[in-house]
Design a protein around this motif. Structure first.
Motif, short mmCIF file in Angstrom:
data_model
loop_
_atom_site.label_atom_id
_atom_site.label_comp_id
_atom_site.label_asym_id
_atom_site.label_seq_id
_atom_site.Cartn_x
_atom_site.Cartn_y
_atom_site.Cartn_z
N PRO A 125 0.80 -1.23 0.00
CA PRO A 125 0.00 0.00 0.00
C PRO A 125 0.83 1.28 0.00
CG PRO A 125 0.06 -0.94 2.20
CD PRO A 125 0.82 -1.88 1.31
N HIS A 174 9.23 2.36 3.42
CA HIS A 174 8.31 2.20 2.30
C HIS A 174 7.65 3.52 1.92
CE1 HIS A 174 8.70 -2.00 3.57
NE2 HIS A 174 8.44 -2.26 2.30
N VAL A 175 7.11 4.23 2.90
CA VAL A 175 6.38 5.47 2.60
C VAL A 175 7.36 6.61 2.32
CG1 VAL A 175 4.78 7.18 3.52
CG2 VAL A 175 4.41 4.77 4.01
N THR A 227 17.32 5.99 10.71
CA THR A 227 18.23 5.33 11.65
C THR A 227 19.13 4.33 10.90
OG1 THR A 227 16.30 3.97 12.14
CG2 THR A 227 16.94 5.55 13.81
N PRO A 286 19.55 11.13 12.74
CA PRO A 286 18.15 10.90 13.14
C PRO A 286 17.69 11.82 14.27
CG PRO A 286 19.27 8.82 12.83
CD PRO A 286 20.31 9.87 12.65
N ALA A 325 8.14 7.87 10.20
CA ALA A 325 8.80 6.74 10.87
C ALA A 325 7.96 6.28 12.06
CB ALA A 325 10.21 7.15 11.31
N ASN A 349 1.87 6.96 11.74
CA ASN A 349 0.66 6.83 12.55
C ASN A 349 0.89 7.43 13.93
OD1 ASN A 349 -1.42 5.46 11.09
ND2 ASN A 349 -0.11 3.64 11.09
N ASN A 406 -2.48 9.93 6.05
CA ASN A 406 -1.97 8.61 5.63
C ASN A 406 -3.08 7.61 5.26
OD1 ASN A 406 -2.91 7.41 8.02
ND2 ASN A 406 -0.94 7.56 9.06
N GLY A 440 -3.16 4.28 2.46
CA GLY A 440 -2.86 2.87 2.67
C GLY A 440 -4.13 2.05 2.82
P1 NAD Z 1 9.01 1.13 7.22
O1 NAD Z 1 9.32 0.22 8.35
O2 NAD Z 1 9.13 0.65 5.82
O3 NAD Z 1 9.93 2.45 7.33
C1 NAD Z 1 10.19 3.14 8.49
C2 NAD Z 1 11.58 3.74 8.34
O4 NAD Z 1 11.83 4.61 9.43
C3 NAD Z 1 12.70 2.70 8.33
O5 NAD Z 1 13.57 2.93 7.24
C4 NAD Z 1 13.40 2.91 9.68
O6 NAD Z 1 14.79 2.64 9.61
C5 NAD Z 1 13.14 4.38 9.91
N1 NAD Z 1 13.15 4.82 11.30
C6 NAD Z 1 12.70 4.18 12.39
N2 NAD Z 1 12.86 4.94 13.48
C7 NAD Z 1 13.40 6.10 13.06
C8 NAD Z 1 13.78 7.30 13.72
N3 NAD Z 1 13.64 7.46 15.03
N4 NAD Z 1 14.33 8.30 12.98
C9 NAD Z 1 14.49 8.15 11.64
N5 NAD Z 1 14.13 7.04 10.97
C10 NAD Z 1 13.61 6.03 11.67
O7 NAD Z 1 7.55 1.69 7.52
P2 NAD Z 1 6.56 2.39 6.48
O8 NAD Z 1 5.68 1.36 5.91
O9 NAD Z 1 7.30 3.31 5.58
O10 NAD Z 1 5.67 3.24 7.50
C11 NAD Z 1 6.16 4.44 8.06
C12 NAD Z 1 5.10 5.03 8.98
O11 NAD Z 1 3.91 5.27 8.25
C13 NAD Z 1 4.68 4.13 10.15
O12 NAD Z 1 4.33 4.93 11.24
C14 NAD Z 1 3.44 3.43 9.61
O13 NAD Z 1 2.61 2.98 10.65
C15 NAD Z 1 2.81 4.56 8.83
N6 NAD Z 1 1.91 4.12 7.76
C16 NAD Z 1 2.38 3.34 6.75
C17 NAD Z 1 1.52 2.96 5.72
C18 NAD Z 1 2.00 2.14 4.55
O14 NAD Z 1 1.30 2.09 3.53
N7 NAD Z 1 3.18 1.50 4.63
C19 NAD Z 1 0.18 3.36 5.74
C20 NAD Z 1 -0.28 4.18 6.79
C21 NAD Z 1 0.61 4.54 7.79
#
Ligand code: NAD
Length: 350
Positions: free
Chosen positions: A145, A182-183, A203, A222, A237, A260, A286, A289
């Motif tokens: 997503p 991912h996002v 990170t 970070p 993140a 989130n 967001n 997704g």
């Molecule tokens: P992901 O795990 O792919 O990416 C998160 C990234 O953040 C990682 O690269 C990680 O190394 C980094 N990270 C973690 N802690 C950190 C910090 N303190 N400082 C800097 N970087 C840090 O997750 P994602 O799927 O990209 O989701 C990111 C956020 O978006 C989450 O909160 C998730 O709940 C929310 N979200 C994601 C989706 C989706 O479609 N993937 C949808 C809605 C909400």
């Protein structure tokens, strides 16, 4: 497997699922089906104890009710949490049992991936119940997503920049992006294409360097990203990033990002407002997704127009929320909650 129904005020159904032979302990919460079947992912984490897991499932399932309503989807809010370390405690037998537990809800709850779960895990559960989305393959499989989530975040940054900075296009703005997973990575690409300057942090230093090279951004540590001077801060993140400690250090005009639960508490929305920083409520920003997942649950034949229409509707909701917040001189976070509660009240059964 033992399934116990817990009676919890404000929730339609909460199941406690246990099977010691499978080392399975899980909770499934259906917060509301007022707008349609409850939908929300399944998360597996080594929770400190059972109470922490129950607390999380209640908070998250309620959050899904708000997110799905804000995205104008015919879906309610639900969530499942499994206690355990996904790397060591998960097994096909445990996933199959979870599938059977979901089946007992007869479609009142749809699951999908969340932290600690993969499309392969979804496929194991799908052998036991049809109420599983986030599959990697199949006629209506919606896949990853995050590109759609990032599109929604990009649109929200556009709305926010227009309102906070009186900018009609993003070109030349500087966006600080926290988290390049991912996002975050998809978002950075879109922002770079729109002519934005980027300050980025992750990170995972290798990831930060790779994304910065690809998008022409500047990498910072970070723990420095929050206090960077920029036009917009985009948290992508972790949750709780906007709090009593961080907010006074922000040097941006607006916050709009994909993570989130960005506000540690609802009061932090008021704090941002008092600092003159425009906050775009996370569950509106967001919502892309869940729109993507909804195409699978609702078996949407023609996905792209459906996704585009709902992303437009998210933008319109954000505009409305920010306008009301401005008129009333209050935090957009409070207006967002009120807006969703009004949608839900309208659907209250007679
Ligand atoms: P992901 O795990 O792919 O990416 C998160 C990234 O953040 C990682 O690269 C990680 O190394 C980094 N990270 C973690 N802690 C950190 C910090 N303190 N400082 C800097 N970087 C840090 O997750 P994602 O799927 O990209 O989701 C990111 C956020 O978006 C989450 O909160 C998730 O709940 C929310 N979200 C994601 C989706 C989706 O479609 N993937 C949808 C809605 C909400």
């Amino acid at each position: 497997m033992k399934i116990e129904r817990l009676d919890i005020d404000g929730y339609e159904e909460v199941l406690r699922v246990e099977d010691p032979d499978l080392r399975l302990l899980a909770f499934i919460a259906v917060h509301s089906t007022r707008l349609g079947p409850a939908a929300g992912g399944m998360r597996m984490r080594p929770y400190a104890d059972e109470r922490a897991a129950l607390h999380d499932v209640l908070r998250l399932s309620r959050g899904m009710t708000y997110k799905n309503a804000a995205a104008d989807l015919p879906l309610g809010g639900g969530k499942a949490v499994v206690v355990g370390d996904p790397a060591h405690d998960k097994s096909p037998a445990m996933l199959a049992a979870l599938g059977r537990a979901i089946a007992t809800l007869d479609g009142r709850y749809w699951t999908a991936e969340d932290m600690g779960m993969s499309p392969e895990d979804m496929a194991v559960m799908a052998a036991e119940t049809p109420y599983v989305a986030g599959l990697a393959s199949g006629q209506f499989a919606s896949g990853d997503p995050s590109p759609i989530t990032a599109r929604g975040v990009f649109n929200a940054i556009g709305v926010t920049a227009r309102r906070a900075l009186a900018r009609t296009d993003l070109s030349g703005l500087t966006i600080a992006v926290q988290g390049l997973g991912h996002v975050g990575e998809h978002l950075c690409r879109q922002l770079a294409d729109a002519g934005c300057g980027l300050i980025v942090a992750d990170t995972d230093a290798g990831r930060a360097d790779r994304v910065a090279r690809g998008c022409g951004g500047q990498v910072v540590a970070p723990d420095e990203i929050v206090a960077q001077g920029a036009d917009v801060f985009a948290p992508c993140a972790v949750g709780g990033i906007l709090n009593e400690r961080s907010i006074p250090t922000l040097k941006v005009g607006a916050v709009a990002g994909g993570a989130n639960n960005q506000l540690e508490t609802l009061d932090d929305g008021d704090r941002l407002h008092a600092h003159g920083i425009l906050y775009a409520p996370d569950y509106i920003v967001n919502g892309g997704g869940i729109i993507n997942v909804a195409t699978e649950i609702l078996r949407v034949e023609d996905r792209e127009p459906y996704v585009t229409r709902h992303l437009k509707s998210l933008e319109a909701t954000l505009e409305r929320v920010l306008e009301t917040a401005k008129q009333e001189d209050v935090s957009p976070a409070r207006v967002a909650d009120r807006t969703v509660e009004a949608i839900l009240a309208e659907k209250r059964p007679a």
